[in-house]
Structure formats: C-alpha cells, structure tokens
Write an enzyme that holds these catalytic residues in place. Structure first.
Site, PDB file in Angstrom:
ATOM      1  N   ARG A 256      -3.188  10.465   6.539  1.00  0.00           N
ATOM      2  CA  ARG A 256      -3.905  11.733   6.457  1.00  0.00           C
ATOM      3  C   ARG A 256      -3.059  12.806   7.141  1.00  0.00           C
ATOM      4  NH1 ARG A 256      -7.703   7.808   8.192  1.00  0.00           N
ATOM      5  NH2 ARG A 256      -9.380   7.406   6.704  1.00  0.00           N
ATOM      6  N   LYS A 280      -8.472   9.438  12.149  1.00  0.00           N
ATOM      7  CA  LYS A 280      -9.403  10.510  12.475  1.00  0.00           C
ATOM      8  C   LYS A 280     -10.594   9.923  13.216  1.00  0.00           C
ATOM      9  CE  LYS A 280     -11.953  10.366   8.081  1.00  0.00           C
ATOM     10  NZ  LYS A 280     -12.496  11.143   6.956  1.00  0.00           N
ATOM     11  N   HIS A 349      -4.120  15.734   0.511  1.00  0.00           N
ATOM     12  CA  HIS A 349      -4.861  14.479   0.644  1.00  0.00           C
ATOM     13  C   HIS A 349      -4.692  13.595  -0.595  1.00  0.00           C
ATOM     14  CE1 HIS A 349      -7.770  11.951   2.693  1.00  0.00           C
ATOM     15  NE2 HIS A 349      -8.424  11.798   1.566  1.00  0.00           N
ATOM     16  N   ARG A 352      -2.364  10.692  -0.196  1.00  0.00           N
ATOM     17  CA  ARG A 352      -2.936   9.458   0.380  1.00  0.00           C
ATOM     18  C   ARG A 352      -3.526   8.612  -0.731  1.00  0.00           C
ATOM     19  NH1 ARG A 352      -5.159   6.905   4.825  1.00  0.00           N
ATOM     20  NH2 ARG A 352      -7.329   6.202   4.673  1.00  0.00           N
ATOM     21  N   HIS A 375      -9.438   1.883   5.804  1.00  0.00           N
ATOM     22  CA  HIS A 375     -10.791   2.223   5.388  1.00  0.00           C
ATOM     23  C   HIS A 375     -11.791   1.381   6.167  1.00  0.00           C
ATOM     24  CE1 HIS A 375      -9.214   3.686   1.224  1.00  0.00           C
ATOM     25  NE2 HIS A 375      -9.295   4.672   2.080  1.00  0.00           N
ATOM     26  N   TYR A 384     -10.461   2.912  -5.821  1.00  0.00           N
ATOM     27  CA  TYR A 384      -9.133   2.895  -6.413  1.00  0.00           C
ATOM     28  C   TYR A 384      -9.088   1.924  -7.592  1.00  0.00           C
ATOM     29  CZ  TYR A 384      -7.573   5.399  -2.238  1.00  0.00           C
ATOM     30  OH  TYR A 384      -7.420   6.319  -1.242  1.00  0.00           O
TER      31      TYR A 384
END
Length: 399
Positions: A256, A280, A349, A352, A375, A384
C-alpha cells in the site's frame, strides 16, 4: 482564471434557479450535481471554501492562488473546476452551515471516554471517524427527544437511526460504519456497567444493539489491475531510480502507499530475500517475499543515494525521506498517463491489485497470496479469483 472551460448543459440549466445566498453545504451540493458520486472534487472544494470563510477571505482568484500554492496538481484540479463553477453561477454570497444540535454534556463525555479507551482505534483519523459517527447518533437521539419521541442507546433506537441514515441517502458503507461505531460503544458500556451505574434493563437494551443488521453491500472490483505486459511496460518508464523503486514496491510486492512511506532500511533483508512491512493500523512488521526484480530496483536507488551496502547504524533510517502518500499517487498517475494506462478505476492502489492478480495467474496458491498481501480474511483475497474467473469464463466454457 485562464484555461477554465464552460460548464456542461445540465449545470447551466439550473443556474436560473440558483440562489444569491448559499450555505457551504448547499454550494457544494450544487457543485457535485454533475460529478460522479465517487468523485473527491466536492471534498477538496469544501476544504477550500471553509478555509476562505475561516480566514475571512473572498472566494476569488487571489484566494485560489494562495490556497493552492503548495498543493500537488491532483488537488489543484478539483478547486480549479470549482472556481469555474462558482464564476458561472454568479459568485453568490456563501455563509457557514447553521450549527447542528449540541450534544448534552453526558453524551459528549461518554463519547470522549469511549474514544480514549478504544484500543482498536490506533490512528487519529480512526478516532475522528468514530467520534463523528457517535456524535451523529447522539444528535439523532437528542433530536428525537425534542420531538417527544422515545430514544436512547438501545436496539430500537439504533434500528431507527439506521433507517434514518438510509432515508438521508447515506451510502451503505457509511451506514455500516456508523452502526459499527455504535455497536462498539454498546459493548464498551456493558463492560463498564459498574462504573457507569447501569441497571439490568439498560444492559439488556445495550445487548439488543448487537442484533441490528447493517445494509447489504455489493462487493465489486472497485479497482482495476494491469496485465503482465502492461506492468512490464510501466516499470520500463520511470525517470529516476527513486521512482522505479517506488513503482516496483507497489506493483511487484503489492505494498500500500502508506506502507511504502513507512519502510526503513532495517526492513530490507537482501540476504534472505525478505521485506518487513508495517501494515495500515498495525504496530508490528510482517515479513514477505522480497522479489529479485524489486531487490534490484531498491538496490539501485540505495547505490544512487550512497547508502549501499546498508550499515547497522542506519537501520532506522527511512528508505524514502519525507515521502508522502499523495506524492506516490502523483508519481504513479504520471507514469500511467505516459503509457496510456490511466483509466477509470486505475490508481496507485491498483498496483497492489495488480501484484495479487498476477501472482494468482502465475499459479501461486490463494493462501500464499493472502499471506503476501497480508489480508485479514481469505474472503478479501478470493475477490482476485473471482476476477480471474470472469476474465477466463468465455474461453473456458465448452461450446
């Protein structure tokens, strides 16, 4: 102001009905009429207008020049578009929004105590968001009480609050965020029931809040991703070793933007091929695979800045000195445009998403992609695979 273009037809049709005196919210709402709902232009325009009012300056070209003097281009463009709109509607008088209801001291104190104790709210922005959500709830409660209605921190009132937000056209995401804040407050109150002096009925009403359901959100691929050849072409154009290192960390490692800004020299383990990433909202760094192509780009940047090899005394030094996330977004957008890859849904983003998508397409397992992208849940990573299924559906189905 030079370079300003005419407004489109729909906005021009509404000019005749425009008032000569507008509140900030009315003005921004008019401005947003012809913009996509996801546009960030209204937010930047409001910040500019608020700044003018706070400093008692007119909304004109001089204020525009002063406010935007040190802003990046991607923040100047929304305000320039707003200034065009403001001129077209005749530069009406703008006044602050009327003050909303003031929270009773007891409610305000409860919110402040909860925010101070909330361990999961690590950043100032998270605390501000939750404070805003809880203030909105208690303002609703206070408004209901003034109307003679029954309202409290209870399941029924929270359910009514959710319906109120929905009727006010709040997005499902925002409604669920506000609901989550109230639910966490209820859990905290139950835990602190002795200090707060709660009785049995109040505790039961707080427990009822956990049963309130949020709004359904359709999970979609809100960000685009690059194909393998597009990523290769993108990594071939950066003009400096610094830019190439940034682009590699985003598109090859899947970091990120904020994670790139947090990298320290001690996070780079070239011998073991590992990269330690501070995610984050996290306080610990997680190791991920440091791919060879990315290692080469980062090493070239370190050589250029005379920091190669990395010595122990510089372990805590930032990889990119004073790099901000908005600067990363500007760099990425610049190169995307150069390659003709800038399209709707394509942003920093998206790189990513590109890393995760191409790892899956190369045969890496879903579990390993989840670990690499860090994740929290497998569900996030599974988007995905759904995207990959959509891409290959027509070719894979028998005729």
């Amino acid at each position: 102001m030079k370079g300003l273009r005419k407004l489109d037809g729909r906005t021009q049709q509404g000019l005749g009905a425009m008032q000569s005196r507008l509140t900030v919210s009315q003005l921004i709402r008019y401005f947003a009429t012809d913009l996509p709902k996801s546009s960030n232009y209204p937010r930047h325009a409001r910040a500019f207008v608020d700044d003018c009012l706070q400093k008692n300056r007119p909304i004109d070209g001089v204020s525009f020049a002063q406010y935007t003097a040190y802003l990046p281009p991607n923040r100047v463009s929304p305000i320039r578009k707003f200034m065009l709109f403001f001129q077209q509607i005749g530069q009406p008088t703008v006044v602050p929004d009327p003050s909303g209801p003031t929270l009773p001291p007891a409610m305000n104190e409860l919110v402040l105590r909860f925010i101070r104790d909330a361990k999961n709210l690590r950043g100032d922005r998270s605390k501000e968001t939750y404070t805003k959500a809880l203030n909105a709830f208690f303002a609703y409660v206070d408004g209901q009480l003034h109307l003679g209605q029954t309202a409290s921190l209870s399941g029924q009132t929270v359910a009514d609050f959710v319906h109120h937000l929905k009727a006010e056209d709040y997005s499902p995401f925002t409604v669920n965020l506000y609901l989550s804040a109230v639910k966490q407050l209820a859990v905290w109150c139950i835990r602190k029931r002795e200090n707060l002096g709660l009785n049995g009925q109040q505790i039961n009403e707080l427990r009822d809040i956990s049963d309130i359901r949020g709004l359904a959100i359709e999970r979609t691929f809100y960000k685009d991703s690059l194909e393998a050849n597009e990523r290769r072409d993108l990594l071939a154009v950066p003009e400096s070793a610094r830019d190439l290192a940034i682009m590699a960390l985003l598109s090859l490692e899947g970091l990120r933007t904020v994670e790139v800004t947090r990298l320290r020299l001690g996070d780079l383990d070239f011998d073991r091929g590992q990269l330690r990433v501070l995610g984050k909202g996290k306080h610990t760094r997680k190791p991920i695979k440091f791919f060879a192509e990315c290692r080469q780009a980062v090493e070239a940047f370190l050589r250029e800045t005379e920091r190669w090899p990395i010595v122990p005394a510089r372990q805590n030094e930032s990889l990119f000195d004073e790099l901000k996330t908005h600067q990363i977004r500007y760099v990425v957008d610049k190169y995307l445009r150069q390659q003709g890859l800038k399209r709707k849904g394509m942003s920093a983003h998206s790189l990513r998403h590109t890393a995760g998508q191409l790892l899956l397409e190369s045969g890496v397992s879903l579990e390993h992609v989840q670990q690499h992208l860090r994740h929290e849940t497998m569900e996030t990573t599974q988007f995905y695979t759904k995207k990959q299924t959509q891409k290959t559906y027509l070719d894979q189905m028998p005729d």
